[in-house]
Scaffold this active site. Structure first.
Site, mmCIF file in Angstrom:
data_model
loop_
_atom_site.group_PDB
_atom_site.id
_atom_site.type_symbol
_atom_site.label_atom_id
_atom_site.label_comp_id
_atom_site.label_asym_id
_atom_site.label_seq_id
_atom_site.Cartn_x
_atom_site.Cartn_y
_atom_site.Cartn_z
ATOM 1 N N LYS A 86 0.679 -1.214 0.091
ATOM 2 C CA LYS A 86 -0.084 0.029 0.153
ATOM 3 C C LYS A 86 0.789 1.122 0.121
ATOM 4 O O LYS A 86 0.549 2.333 -0.377
ATOM 5 C CB LYS A 86 -0.910 0.070 1.113
ATOM 6 C CG LYS A 86 -2.065 -1.092 1.240
ATOM 7 C CD LYS A 86 -3.360 -0.531 2.264
ATOM 8 C CE LYS A 86 -4.370 -1.639 1.647
ATOM 9 N NZ LYS A 86 -4.088 -2.775 1.850
ATOM 10 N N GLU A 108 -10.143 7.035 3.356
ATOM 11 C CA GLU A 108 -11.020 6.154 4.008
ATOM 12 C C GLU A 108 -10.322 5.029 4.337
ATOM 13 O O GLU A 108 -9.391 4.570 3.565
ATOM 14 C CB GLU A 108 -12.173 6.008 3.101
ATOM 15 C CG GLU A 108 -11.936 4.807 2.252
ATOM 16 C CD GLU A 108 -10.930 5.009 1.192
ATOM 17 O OE1 GLU A 108 -10.603 6.088 0.811
ATOM 18 O OE2 GLU A 108 -10.465 4.058 0.637
ATOM 19 N N SER A 376 1.901 -9.736 -0.846
ATOM 20 C CA SER A 376 1.667 -8.261 -0.768
ATOM 21 C C SER A 376 1.858 -7.691 0.610
ATOM 22 O O SER A 376 2.069 -6.546 0.529
ATOM 23 C CB SER A 376 0.000 -8.071 -1.110
ATOM 24 O OG SER A 376 -0.758 -8.875 -0.474
#
Ligand code: PLP
Length: 409
Positions: A86, A108, A376
């Site tokens: 991310k 968010e 990930s």
């Protein structure tokens, strides 16, 4: 690249009139950055000094022997700062915010991972930061709330609606409409109105660009297949981005939850349960009822528990370029256990979905074949959920003891 962010029939930009100018500004900043090679080198350099890029490629020798088929390689996005891919997206958007001359970011978050990454980026760049989070998620994800606040972000608890991610998205848009002059909305995945799906995929393509070079160097050939888990689709788009022009099979793995024949899953592209719709500013497949109300979804991995999916991936399913599968919660726990024991790697529950599918297919392939799995994120930061998923008795006793300790004070 596409007509106003359309990918086949999917994507687009369904936004309130009042945000049109803000989106135009963002599209312009994105297109300028994309055509300016100095932006990408600045990005690569920042990620090198701040987030361990290039992340390594690990040959999973023991798992390869265990399955006796394809050689298995793992791309180590878990070694990024904040523990997942991310950060690639948020740091890239941070550079764009700087270019646009804005000083505040909002985001968010559902599971809190994107909120932590955004709060980290804001601290590094000196932006003020507000993160919207549904009340239910605030209760479930206390460790991430703790970190966001320590990192200087204001966490706003959303008490409207069902008090989860989609309600947080609505609140973030409301904030943006009021404060758009100085505020950028950092969307966390390859979804939402144009340019987000394309822009986030581009920033995440740093994963696939590195992996392609690394796998060629390590194995002397391109992979037969690559596997990535699919929540909103950003790590998958990032990995696939290195291989679109190659003769490499691309496999996206969604959250099968308690099984595709239960309604407790979050599979939009591997199941037949999702239907076309427009929501949250874009067109894709959503898990919705006949009236277009979003359904409840379920996954053991909070980061995959989402009703929509990248419009780019929706189109890639229609064209057949990407194959979609689903892994159940039970399969995920089993694959995670095996990976820890055999390799000492601790994938996040999200990432373990990709491992499940790779493990199903590795034995059918030969030792000439190479497969690549995107790890990930790392699982050790998710001890609360993983220990729960393993139903670990020692952990339960520890939590109860802690609770007694606090009660006694
Ligand atoms: C958030 C998250 C995901 C899912 O998001 P995508 O946009 O689909 O990549 C997957 N893995 C990890 C570790 C995550 O934190």
């Amino acid at each position: 690249m596409t007509d106003r962010g359309y990918f086949g029939e999917f994507g687009g930009s369904f936004i309130p009139e009042i945000l049109v100018a803000t989106f135009e500004e963002l599209v312009q900043a994105y297109e300028d950055a994309r055509s300016d090679p100095s932006f990408w080198s600045q990005f690569v350099s920042l990620m090198g000094s701040y987030s361990c890029r290039p992340t390594p490629l690990t040959y999973a020798e023991n798992l390869t022997k265990h399955f006796g088929g394809a050689r298995i390689f793992v791309k180590r996005e878990d070694l990024n700062h904040t523990g997942a891919h991310k950060v690639n997206n948020v740091m890239g958007q941070g550079l764009l915010v700087q270019r646009m001359g804005k000083g505040r970011v909002i985001a968010e978050t559902g599971a809190g991972q994107h909120g932590v990454a955004t709060a980290t980026m804001a601290a590094k760049f000196g932006f003020s930061c507000t993160v919207y989070m549904g009340e239910v998620d605030v209760e479930r994800q206390r460790p991430n709330v703790f970190w966001m606040e320590r990192l200087g972000a204001e966490v706003v608890t959303v008490k409207e609606g069902t008090r989860i991610l989609k309600d947080a998205i609505n609140e973030a848009f409301r904030d943006w409409v009021t404060n758009m002059d100085d505020t950028h909305y950092v969307l966390g995945t390859a979804c939402g109105p144009h340019p987000f799906p394309e822009m986030v995929s581009w920033l995440q393509s740093i994963i696939g660009q590195e992996a392609r070079v690394q796998v060629l160097e390590a194995s002397g050939r391109l992979p037969t297949r690559v596997y990535a888990c699919v929540g909103g689709g950003s790590n998958a788009m990032g990995l696939f981005g290195g291989f679109f022009d190659d003769d490499v099979e691309l496999v996206g793995v969604e959250a099968g939850g308690r099984g595709l024949d239960s309604s407790a899953h979050a599979s939009r592209l591997a199941s037949a349960d999702a239907t076309r719709g427009v929501a949250q500013g874009y067109k894709t497949f959503f898990l919705q009822d006949r009236d277009g109300q979003m359904r409840e979804t379920h996954s053991v991995a909070a980061g995959l528990d989402y009703v929509g999916v990248s419009p780019i991936l929706a189109n890639l399913r229609e064209t057949g370029r990407v194959r979609f599968e689903a892994a159940t919660d039970a399969e995920v726990v089993e694959a995670l256990a095996l990976t820890m024991r055999k390799e000492g790697l601790i994938p996040a529950l999200e990432s373990a979905h990709a491992f499940v599918q790779a493990f199903k297919e590795a034995p059918e392939l030969s030792s000439d074949d190479v497969i690549l799995i995107n790890q990930s994120g790392r699982g050790d930061k998710d001890i609360f959920t993983i220990a729960d998923a393993f139903d670990d008795p020692g952990w339960k006793a520890f939590i109860c003891e802690k609770a007694r300790h606090y009660d006694a004070r």
